[in-house]
Write an enzyme that holds these catalytic residues in place. Structure first.
Site, mmCIF file in Angstrom:
data_model
loop_
_atom_site.group_PDB
_atom_site.id
_atom_site.type_symbol
_atom_site.label_atom_id
_atom_site.label_comp_id
_atom_site.label_asym_id
_atom_site.label_seq_id
_atom_site.Cartn_x
_atom_site.Cartn_y
_atom_site.Cartn_z
ATOM 1 N N CYS A 99 -54.063 37.287 84.369
ATOM 2 C CA CYS A 99 -53.771 35.857 84.427
ATOM 3 C C CYS A 99 -54.667 35.135 83.407
ATOM 4 O O CYS A 99 -55.573 35.742 82.826
ATOM 5 C CB CYS A 99 -54.024 35.331 85.841
ATOM 6 S SG CYS A 99 -55.781 35.176 86.251
ATOM 7 N N HIS B 68 -60.160 37.954 91.650
ATOM 8 C CA HIS B 68 -59.073 38.780 91.141
ATOM 9 C C HIS B 68 -59.627 40.163 90.803
ATOM 10 O O HIS B 68 -60.828 40.331 90.572
ATOM 11 C CB HIS B 68 -58.478 38.162 89.881
ATOM 12 C CG HIS B 68 -57.716 36.905 90.142
ATOM 13 N ND1 HIS B 68 -56.802 36.412 89.242
ATOM 14 C CD2 HIS B 68 -57.714 36.035 91.189
ATOM 15 C CE1 HIS B 68 -56.263 35.297 89.705
ATOM 16 N NE2 HIS B 68 -56.816 35.051 90.894
ATOM 17 N N GLU C 3 -59.474 41.982 88.137
ATOM 18 C CA GLU C 3 -60.140 42.073 86.834
ATOM 19 C C GLU C 3 -61.535 41.457 86.883
ATOM 20 O O GLU C 3 -62.487 42.011 86.318
ATOM 21 C CB GLU C 3 -59.292 41.383 85.754
ATOM 22 C CG GLU C 3 -57.942 42.019 85.536
ATOM 23 C CD GLU C 3 -56.843 41.476 86.446
ATOM 24 O OE1 GLU C 3 -55.668 41.748 86.141
ATOM 25 O OE2 GLU C 3 -57.138 40.802 87.460
ATOM 26 N N CYS D 35 -58.466 35.587 84.182
ATOM 27 C CA CYS D 35 -58.971 36.938 83.928
ATOM 28 C C CYS D 35 -59.004 37.244 82.430
ATOM 29 O O CYS D 35 -59.942 37.879 81.944
ATOM 30 C CB CYS D 35 -58.133 37.960 84.681
ATOM 31 S SG CYS D 35 -58.306 37.808 86.471
#
Length: 158
Positions: free
Chosen positions: A86, A56, A58, A89
């Site tokens: 999410c 992801h 992040e 993260c």
């Protein structure tokens, strides 16, 4: 002045997300890590491109910043991200000691476009035996032994 600086950093994260969707496999997520008003890490969502379900934006930004600083903790750093993090993260931000997160789109907006965290959030709220992923502890004594060995090694090295 302070808010406009934060908004400028957030616009940079959003720009990364925008650039990422030029690739047909890219996803609309971008993130940057800032320390002392300097960008020290950035990331885009690479989950399909790598392929890696943990890639992801992040997480990629945290990895980039940690590598840049050669430190595992990002004390004094802020995360700017195009979308609310999410659960994975957000957890990574706790592990990295990031204290401030600034985001643009909410998770509700992401959900409208097929990126939903609701199932994961529900699973995290229930006790282990009730989760859809089975978790079975085996060889707990061996697990304990490795921690004891590590603890002894640490004490000897001091």
């Amino acid at each position: 002045m302070e808010n406009s600086l934060k908004e400028n950093f957030l616009l940079k994260a959003i720009k990364l997300a925008e650039e990422n969707i030029i690739n047909p496999l890219g996803r609309p997520f971008g993130a940057i890590i800032v320390r002392n008003n300097v960008i020290i890490g950035q990331g885009i969502n690479l989950t399909v491109i790598k392929p890696d379900p943990t890639a992801h934006a992040e997480i990629e930004a945290i990895r980039d910043a940690a590598k840049y600083l050669n430190e595992k903790y990002l004390d004094g750093c802020d995360l700017y991200t195009s979308c609310e993090p999410c659960p994975m993260c957000l957890s990574a931000c706790y592990w990295a000691n990031i204290k401030n997160i600034y985001y643009s789109a909410s998770s509700n907006i992401a959900q409208q476009y097929g990126f939903s965290d609701n199932y994961i959030l529900e699973q995290l709220r229930v006790n282990n035996p009730e989760r859809d992923i089975s978790m079975v502890q085996l060889l707990p004594d061996k697990g304990f032994e490795i921690f004891e060995l590590w603890n002894t090694k640490i004490k000897r090295s001091k």
